[in-house]
Motif scaffolding. Structure first.
Motif, PDB file in Angstrom:
ATOM      1  N   SER A 141     -21.386  47.451  -1.298  1.00 21.51           N
ATOM      2  CA  SER A 141     -22.308  48.367  -0.629  1.00 21.51           C
ATOM      3  C   SER A 141     -22.981  47.659   0.534  1.00 21.51           C
ATOM      4  O   SER A 141     -22.948  46.420   0.656  1.00 21.51           O
ATOM      5  CB  SER A 141     -23.377  48.840  -1.616  1.00 21.51           C
ATOM      6  OG  SER A 141     -24.246  47.762  -1.957  1.00 21.51           O
ATOM      7  N   GLU A 143     -26.087  47.223   0.972  1.00 17.96           N
ATOM      8  CA  GLU A 143     -27.128  46.337   0.451  1.00 17.96           C
ATOM      9  C   GLU A 143     -26.515  45.054  -0.094  1.00 17.96           C
ATOM     10  O   GLU A 143     -27.044  43.953   0.122  1.00 17.96           O
ATOM     11  CB  GLU A 143     -27.914  47.079  -0.639  1.00 17.96           C
ATOM     12  CG  GLU A 143     -29.275  46.461  -0.967  1.00 17.96           C
ATOM     13  CD  GLU A 143     -29.148  45.310  -1.971  1.00 17.96           C
ATOM     14  OE1 GLU A 143     -29.981  44.385  -1.924  1.00 17.96           O
ATOM     15  OE2 GLU A 143     -28.208  45.339  -2.793  1.00 17.96           O
ATOM     16  N   GLU A 144     -25.380  45.164  -0.777  1.00 18.32           N
ATOM     17  CA  GLU A 144     -24.716  43.968  -1.302  1.00 18.32           C
ATOM     18  C   GLU A 144     -24.202  43.065  -0.183  1.00 18.32           C
ATOM     19  O   GLU A 144     -24.186  41.834  -0.316  1.00 18.32           O
ATOM     20  CB  GLU A 144     -23.552  44.368  -2.213  1.00 18.32           C
ATOM     21  CG  GLU A 144     -24.005  44.974  -3.540  1.00 18.32           C
ATOM     22  CD  GLU A 144     -22.877  45.605  -4.328  1.00 18.32           C
ATOM     23  OE1 GLU A 144     -22.981  45.622  -5.566  1.00 18.32           O
ATOM     24  OE2 GLU A 144     -21.909  46.098  -3.712  1.00 18.32           O
ATOM     25  N   THR A 146     -25.674  42.386   2.499  1.00 15.13           N
ATOM     26  CA  THR A 146     -26.754  41.553   3.050  1.00 15.13           C
ATOM     27  C   THR A 146     -26.802  40.186   2.392  1.00 15.13           C
ATOM     28  O   THR A 146     -27.455  39.273   2.903  1.00 15.13           O
ATOM     29  CB  THR A 146     -28.129  42.235   2.886  1.00 15.13           C
ATOM     30  OG1 THR A 146     -28.461  42.329   1.492  1.00 15.13           O
ATOM     31  CG2 THR A 146     -28.147  43.613   3.515  1.00 15.13           C
ATOM     32  N   ARG A 147     -26.122  40.027   1.261  1.00 14.61           N
ATOM     33  CA  ARG A 147     -26.101  38.743   0.543  1.00 14.61           C
ATOM     34  C   ARG A 147     -24.695  38.163   0.461  1.00 14.61           C
ATOM     35  O   ARG A 147     -24.486  37.126  -0.167  1.00 14.61           O
ATOM     36  CB  ARG A 147     -26.640  38.931  -0.881  1.00 14.61           C
ATOM     37  CG  ARG A 147     -28.049  39.517  -0.943  1.00 14.61           C
ATOM     38  CD  ARG A 147     -28.551  39.606  -2.380  1.00 14.61           C
ATOM     39  NE  ARG A 147     -27.727  40.482  -3.202  1.00 14.61           N
ATOM     40  CZ  ARG A 147     -27.851  41.803  -3.272  1.00 14.61           C
ATOM     41  NH1 ARG A 147     -28.779  42.414  -2.549  1.00 14.61           N
ATOM     42  NH2 ARG A 147     -27.067  42.522  -4.060  1.00 14.61           N
ATOM     43  N   GLU A 405     -24.194  54.511   3.868  1.00 13.79           N
ATOM     44  CA  GLU A 405     -25.370  53.680   4.098  1.00 13.79           C
ATOM     45  C   GLU A 405     -25.087  52.640   5.187  1.00 13.79           C
ATOM     46  O   GLU A 405     -23.989  52.101   5.287  1.00 13.79           O
ATOM     47  CB  GLU A 405     -25.786  52.968   2.809  1.00 13.79           C
ATOM     48  CG  GLU A 405     -26.202  53.913   1.690  1.00 13.79           C
ATOM     49  CD  GLU A 405     -27.414  54.751   2.052  1.00 13.79           C
ATOM     50  OE1 GLU A 405     -28.347  54.204   2.674  1.00 13.79           O
ATOM     51  OE2 GLU A 405     -27.416  55.969   1.736  1.00 13.79           O
ATOM     52  N   LEU A 407     -25.378  49.070   7.068  1.00 11.97           N
ATOM     53  CA  LEU A 407     -25.628  47.658   6.831  1.00 11.97           C
ATOM     54  C   LEU A 407     -26.774  47.168   7.711  1.00 11.97           C
ATOM     55  O   LEU A 407     -27.594  46.345   7.281  1.00 11.97           O
ATOM     56  CB  LEU A 407     -24.360  46.838   7.092  1.00 11.97           C
ATOM     57  CG  LEU A 407     -24.478  45.315   7.010  1.00 11.97           C
ATOM     58  CD1 LEU A 407     -25.115  44.862   5.700  1.00 11.97           C
ATOM     59  CD2 LEU A 407     -23.123  44.654   7.205  1.00 11.97           C
ATOM     60  N   ALA A 410     -29.963  47.916   6.049  1.00 11.62           N
ATOM     61  CA  ALA A 410     -30.177  47.035   4.902  1.00 11.62           C
ATOM     62  C   ALA A 410     -30.565  45.627   5.352  1.00 11.62           C
ATOM     63  O   ALA A 410     -31.420  44.978   4.726  1.00 11.62           O
ATOM     64  CB  ALA A 410     -28.919  46.993   4.040  1.00 11.62           C
ATOM     65  N   ARG A 413     -34.265  45.756   6.404  1.00 12.29           N
ATOM     66  CA  ARG A 413     -35.147  45.839   5.231  1.00 12.29           C
ATOM     67  C   ARG A 413     -35.287  44.489   4.544  1.00 12.29           C
ATOM     68  O   ARG A 413     -36.371  44.107   4.096  1.00 12.29           O
ATOM     69  CB  ARG A 413     -34.616  46.870   4.237  1.00 12.29           C
ATOM     70  CG  ARG A 413     -34.838  48.314   4.623  1.00 12.29           C
ATOM     71  CD  ARG A 413     -34.618  49.246   3.436  1.00 12.29           C
ATOM     72  NE  ARG A 413     -33.283  49.115   2.854  1.00 12.29           N
ATOM     73  CZ  ARG A 413     -32.228  49.817   3.235  1.00 12.29           C
ATOM     74  NH1 ARG A 413     -32.340  50.701   4.225  1.00 12.29           N
ATOM     75  NH2 ARG A 413     -31.049  49.653   2.643  1.00 12.29           N
ATOM     76  N   SER A 414     -34.181  43.757   4.460  1.00 13.82           N
ATOM     77  CA  SER A 414     -34.197  42.484   3.738  1.00 13.82           C
ATOM     78  C   SER A 414     -34.826  41.358   4.545  1.00 13.82           C
ATOM     79  O   SER A 414     -35.123  40.288   3.991  1.00 13.82           O
ATOM     80  CB  SER A 414     -32.774  42.096   3.339  1.00 13.82           C
ATOM     81  OG  SER A 414     -32.006  41.739   4.477  1.00 13.82           O
ATOM     82  N   ASN A 459     -31.520  36.866   7.231  1.00  8.07           N
ATOM     83  CA  ASN A 459     -30.904  38.076   7.807  1.00  8.07           C
ATOM     84  C   ASN A 459     -31.507  38.473   9.148  1.00  8.07           C
ATOM     85  O   ASN A 459     -31.427  39.634   9.561  1.00  8.07           O
ATOM     86  CB  ASN A 459     -30.933  39.235   6.813  1.00  8.07           C
ATOM     87  CG  ASN A 459     -29.866  39.086   5.746  1.00  8.07           C
ATOM     88  OD1 ASN A 459     -28.824  38.478   5.978  1.00  8.07           O
ATOM     89  ND2 ASN A 459     -30.108  39.642   4.565  1.00  8.07           N
TER      90      ASN A 459
END
Length: 603
Positions: A141, A143-144, A146-147, A405, A407, A410, A413-414, A459
């Motif tokens: 995803s 959100e995933e 971002t890491r 969604e 990236l 995300a 946000r992070s 990020n």
């Protein structure tokens, strides 16, 4: 590693399911209507407008029906279309959305000739096939991501080039090849190594490298000794040959057959697979070494048709590639401002080009057949990475995952920053160095998303790393005093077109999409984005008053600029869009675009 199960052919089409097919057709239609309208090939008719959204109607040229949809038209005439709103009616009845049918319906308006139409339809089909695969796969995803690590992000990208409608043609790959070699399939693969005779091949390298060191660092003593034994077993001397990697597809589909005379005469000797595992990058013919990331990228010739070109590599261009990269690296490293910004290039440090005498002598003009066997090595970004930092392709900023969604949203946000401050940091890392290269050095790149790597901390963009240098960089001054080895960098471009290196390639080619995502997904109105761009330009210009005359001559705040049209190029000739020796002479324009910075001269 490279085995794909041939015993279950139905697996190769398991992603072609009705619901997914309907979804990807809707998304591709959204893009087709948006991009063809942006290029003034289509003219949707506004029916009514409310709260910035318009209801539009696009009649089918033969009068049989129409498409209707909701859209906002943003800066640079970017059509932000609500995909759920797209409807098609034919003869008064609702009809399914079908991207191929759309191309056929608007064939005359799009100007697709009968000779080009079959190939273009095949490219659209292939683009849909790939899109269906990516949506069926799902993957990480936003959100995933971002890491995620550098290569997980690289192989997760959904869209490809944001401007081209048929952007994943890859004509030449079959369904098994797709799962082996497409970047999104993320299948580790090994390269095939060839020994090519020095009578046919030429090696070039950077000043701080040599052939033996390159081989030692890329292969190691044990592999080199094994290759030498293979040659000796055929009564051949390793010293008469150069070792080079080839794309597996290229060997099996082109070289083994089309270069059969060279193989039979032992001008080419196949040595088999190397040991390291690689992942194909978004550019499809470039590989990242996942076994030993400190080793270099490898870029290979690949004779598939994709986005208007056969993806070969010219052996003649290979000759000067390392020298050009050395020269640009020296320029960048010696500039205090670029060093301060952390701007860097990934040098293409070595290259080998093989000249087939039959194709060379038998074909007088430029031809993909002359570009079927070359390779280059590019520095790995892993060598530039400081502790606590991470890398991400800049193309990821435009990524929308399978669930819709963003990236970019995300990442913001992070990061702990609000969207506006995040954008300001990004522009300082990316845009400011490009401005300086243009105004201080007349140096331009092709700085689209796939050609840039961002270094991030928490990020937040810290600096930009440019790649794909030798084929796409230029000095916009034919009289520039350049060493003979890099003279091809100097190009003649009409004065009024020079600034298109920023307007077209950065503003229209990347910021147009980025600003729409910021507006739609990140809560940052497009006007605020362009204010930040204007502020970045003014801040840069204030630091270099000595360049005031150039700022005035090439005014980034001018009211409008020529609209360059990528899809018009591809629709006109989808097998060789441009003469690479004179790319500016082949561009297609359609009127002008209002410059969004014209509103922000003195914010």
């Amino acid at each position: 590693m490279q085995n794909v199960n041939h015993q279950h052919p139905q697996q190769l089409v398991s992603h072609l399911q009705p619901a997914i097919w309907a979804k990807v057709n809707r998304l591709l239609l959204r893009k087709a209507i948006a991009e063809f309208s942006h290029e003034l090939l289509l003219t949707p008719e506004l029916q009514q407008q409310e709260d910035g959204w318009g209801e539009y109607r696009l009649p089918i040229p033969d009068g049989s029906g129409a498409y209707t949809f909701r859209a906002r038209v943003l800066a640079l005439e970017h059509w932000l279309i609500d995909p759920a709103s797209i409807q098609r009616t034919v003869r008064g009845a609702d009809a399914e959305l079908d991207a191929l049918a759309f191309i056929i319906e608007f064939k005359a308006v799009l100007g697709i000739g009968d000779d080009m139409m079959p190939v273009y339809l095949e490219e659209i089909s292939s683009t849909l096939y790939g899109s269906a695969y990516k949506h069926a796969r799902g993957g990480l995803s936003a959100e995933e991501l971002t890491r995620a690590d550098f290569q997980s992000v690289e192989t997760s990208m959904m869209e490809g080039h944001p401007g081209f409608v048929a952007n994943n043609g890859r004509i030449g790959f079959d369904a098994v090849d797709y799962l082996r070699h497409a970047p999104e399939a993320a299948a580790p693969q090994r390269l095939i190594w060839l020994a090519v005779h020095k009578a046919r091949a030429t090696f070039s390298c950077a000043a701080d490298l040599d052939y033996q060191r390159l081989l030692q660092e890329e292969l190691g003593s044990e592999i080199l000794a094994g290759f030498a034994r293979q040659l000796a077993a055929q009564q051949l001397d390793m010293d008469d040959y150069l070792l080079m990697p080839a794309h597996p597809w290229q060997w099996f589909n082109k070289l083994a057959i089309s270069f059969a005379p060279e193989v039979a005469q032992r001008h080419i000797v196949c040595l088999g697979y190397g040991e390291d595992a690689y992942l194909a990058q978004q550019s499809i013919r470039t590989f990242y070494n996942i076994s030993q990331p400190q080793r270099r990228y490898v870029k290979t010739a690949l004779s598939i048709l994709n986005m208007g070109f056969m993806r070969g590599l010219s052996p003649y261009y290979m000759l000067a590639t390392p020298a050009i990269n050395d020269w640009i690296r020296q320029l960048v490293d010696s500039d205090a401002y670029l060093r301060q910004q952390g701007f860097a290039i990934l040098r293409e440090v070595a290259s080998i080009g093989f000249r087939n005498p039959y194709f060379d002598s038998g074909i007088s003009k430029d031809s993909p057949y002359k570009k079927m066997l070359s390779a280059l090595w590019r520095e790995s970004p892993a060598s530039l990475l400081a502790p606590g930092k991470r890398l991400m392709t800049m193309a990821a900023l435009l990524h929308i995952d399978a669930a819709g969604e963003s990236l970019l949203a995300a990442l913001i946000r992070s990061s702990g920053l609000d969207a506006r401050n995040w954008v300001a940091r990004y522009l300082q890392a990316y845009l400011a160095p490009l401005l300086h290269c243009f105004y201080a050095h007349e140096l331009v790149f092709m700085p689209h998303g796939e050609n840039l790597i961002l270094q991030l901390e928490n990020n937040i963009p810290q600096r930009a790393i440019m790649k794909d240098i030798a084929e796409e960089a230029a000095i916009l001054n034919p009289d520039a005093a350049l060493p003979p080895a890099v003279a091809r960098l100097a190009v003649k471009v009409p004065e009024h077109m020079k600034l298109l290196a920023l307007f077209t390639d950065v503003f229209d080619g990347f910021f147009r999409y980025l600003s729409a995502i910021l507006d739609e997904h990140c809560g940052l109105p497009e006007q605020a984005f362009w204010q930040e761009v204007g502020q970045c330009v003014r801040t840069y210009q204030a630091q270099f008053p000595q360049l005031a005359e150039r700022f005035a001559r090439y005014d980034l705040f001018m009211p409008e600029f020529d609209r360059s049209c990528l899809n018009r190029l591809q629709l006109g000739n989808n097998q060789q869009m441009l003469d690479l020796a004179n790319p500016a002479g082949n561009l297609k324009f359609a009127g002008t675009l209002r410059n969004p910075l014209a509103n922000h001269v003195a914010d």
